[in-house]
Design a protein around this motif. Structure first.
Motif, PDB file in Angstrom:
ATOM      1  N   ILE A 130     -11.445   4.831   4.785  1.00 36.21           N
ATOM      2  CA  ILE A 130     -10.204   4.599   4.061  1.00 36.21           C
ATOM      3  C   ILE A 130      -9.109   4.192   5.055  1.00 36.21           C
ATOM      4  CG2 ILE A 130      -8.529   5.576   2.443  1.00 36.21           C
ATOM      5  CD1 ILE A 130     -10.605   7.686   1.721  1.00 36.21           C
ATOM      6  N   MET A 131      -8.404   3.120   4.710  1.00 40.32           N
ATOM      7  CA  MET A 131      -7.280   2.634   5.518  1.00 40.32           C
ATOM      8  C   MET A 131      -6.049   2.630   4.642  1.00 40.32           C
ATOM      9  SD  MET A 131      -9.442  -0.432   7.302  1.00 40.32           S
ATOM     10  CE  MET A 131     -10.526  -0.516   5.884  1.00 40.32           C
ATOM     11  N   ARG A 132      -5.113   3.541   4.950  1.00 41.90           N
ATOM     12  CA  ARG A 132      -3.884   3.683   4.161  1.00 41.90           C
ATOM     13  C   ARG A 132      -2.705   3.757   5.128  1.00 41.90           C
ATOM     14  NH1 ARG A 132      -6.476   8.524   0.601  1.00 41.90           N
ATOM     15  NH2 ARG A 132      -6.704   9.315   2.738  1.00 41.90           N
ATOM     16  N   GLU A 133      -1.763   2.841   4.973  1.00 47.47           N
ATOM     17  CA  GLU A 133      -0.600   2.815   5.856  1.00 47.47           C
ATOM     18  C   GLU A 133      -1.084   2.823   7.307  1.00 47.47           C
ATOM     19  OE1 GLU A 133       2.305   2.221   4.652  1.00 47.47           O
ATOM     20  OE2 GLU A 133       1.842   2.577   2.549  1.00 47.47           O
ATOM     21  N   ASN A 134      -0.783   3.890   8.048  1.00 50.71           N
ATOM     22  CA  ASN A 134      -1.207   3.987   9.450  1.00 50.71           C
ATOM     23  C   ASN A 134      -2.439   4.863   9.634  1.00 50.71           C
ATOM     24  OD1 ASN A 134       1.005   2.403  10.325  1.00 50.71           O
ATOM     25  ND2 ASN A 134       2.345   4.228  10.272  1.00 50.71           N
ATOM     26  N   GLU A 135      -3.047   5.268   8.535  1.00 45.96           N
ATOM     27  CA  GLU A 135      -4.207   6.167   8.624  1.00 45.96           C
ATOM     28  C   GLU A 135      -5.515   5.396   8.476  1.00 45.96           C
ATOM     29  OE1 GLU A 135      -6.011  10.038   6.254  1.00 45.96           O
ATOM     30  OE2 GLU A 135      -5.088   8.391   5.156  1.00 45.96           O
ATOM     31  N   VAL A 136      -6.478   5.698   9.340  1.00 44.07           N
ATOM     32  CA  VAL A 136      -7.850   5.222   9.190  1.00 44.07           C
ATOM     33  C   VAL A 136      -8.745   6.452   9.267  1.00 44.07           C
ATOM     34  CG1 VAL A 136      -9.698   3.787  10.100  1.00 44.07           C
ATOM     35  CG2 VAL A 136      -7.323   2.996  10.249  1.00 44.07           C
TER      36      VAL A 136
END
Length: 220
Positions: A130-136
């Protein structure tokens, strides 16, 4: 004088008889004309050359569609609503043969991919990057025990609750290991892979919107 008249009549009668008998003999002896010969029905002339081919006739009706082949099947995921009109437009469903069925949902209250195993006695899992905003991150959800719930999900949101604005991507796999606690048999259904991307904006109470697009691929 009477005698000579009788003699003349007798001679005339004899001459007439001679003439009649001669005509009859001539008629008998005369050969008959030959009847015309009828052409034999079995005697034909040589076969003629083949004529030119005619123009092509109109196409026939199309036959019924064939059965789906063994190759991959692609199911499209699409959610597209705005101005708060989410009812009837906030869910897209899909099916994974032999494993179960799922849904992708994006409403003001819920944003997820949820899966329900068709065999509640099977160990079924979903993994995703999952890639959300600055999160992977890599996340997983599953049903591995009879005491666990009948379905499981991965959230599209980054935090618990609804985020006012969000966008991201997810790439994952859904599979089964067979009966819970029974090891891994070899005749398992083929897993499914999926890809999703999304964007929503709920900050404006008068014009909230959400867009989700993606695919689920089965049978590969």
């Amino acid at each position: 004088m009477r005698r000579s008249l009788s003699t003349v009549l007798a001679l005339a009668l004899a001459a007439s008889l001679l003439l009649l008998s001669g005509a009859a003999v001539g008629a008998i002896s005369q050969p008959k004309g030959k009847a015309p010969t009828k052409a034999s029905s079995s005697s034909r002339g040589p076969r003629g050359s083949r004529g030119a081919a005619g123009s092509q006739g109109p196409a026939g009706l199309a036959g019924p569609a064939g059965a789906a082949g063994p190759g991959p099947r692609v199911q499209s995921i699409s959610i597209d609503w705005q101005n708060g009109a989410y009812e009837g437009h906030d869910v897209a469903t899909f099916n994974v043969p032999g494993i179960g069925s799922g849904e992708v949902k994006c409403s003001r209250d819920t944003q997820w991919i949820r899966f329900t195993p068709s065999d509640q006695g099977a160990d079924t899992e979903m993994w995703a990057e999952i890639m959300r905003e600055n999160e992977v991150a890599v996340r997983a959800a599953a049903r591995r025990s009879y005491s666990w719930g009948p379905d499981f999900n991965l959230g599209l949101n980054q935090v618990n609750g609804t985020e006012p604005e969000a966008h991201g991507q997810m790439h994952g796999i859904i599979s089964t290991r067979g009966p819970i606690g029974a090891g891994a048999p070899t005749n398992l259904p083929a897993p499914a892979t999926f890809s999703l991307s999304w964007h929503w904006s709920f900050a404006d109470a008068y014009s909230p919107r959400c867009y989700v697009t993606g695919v689920v691929v089965t049978g590969s």
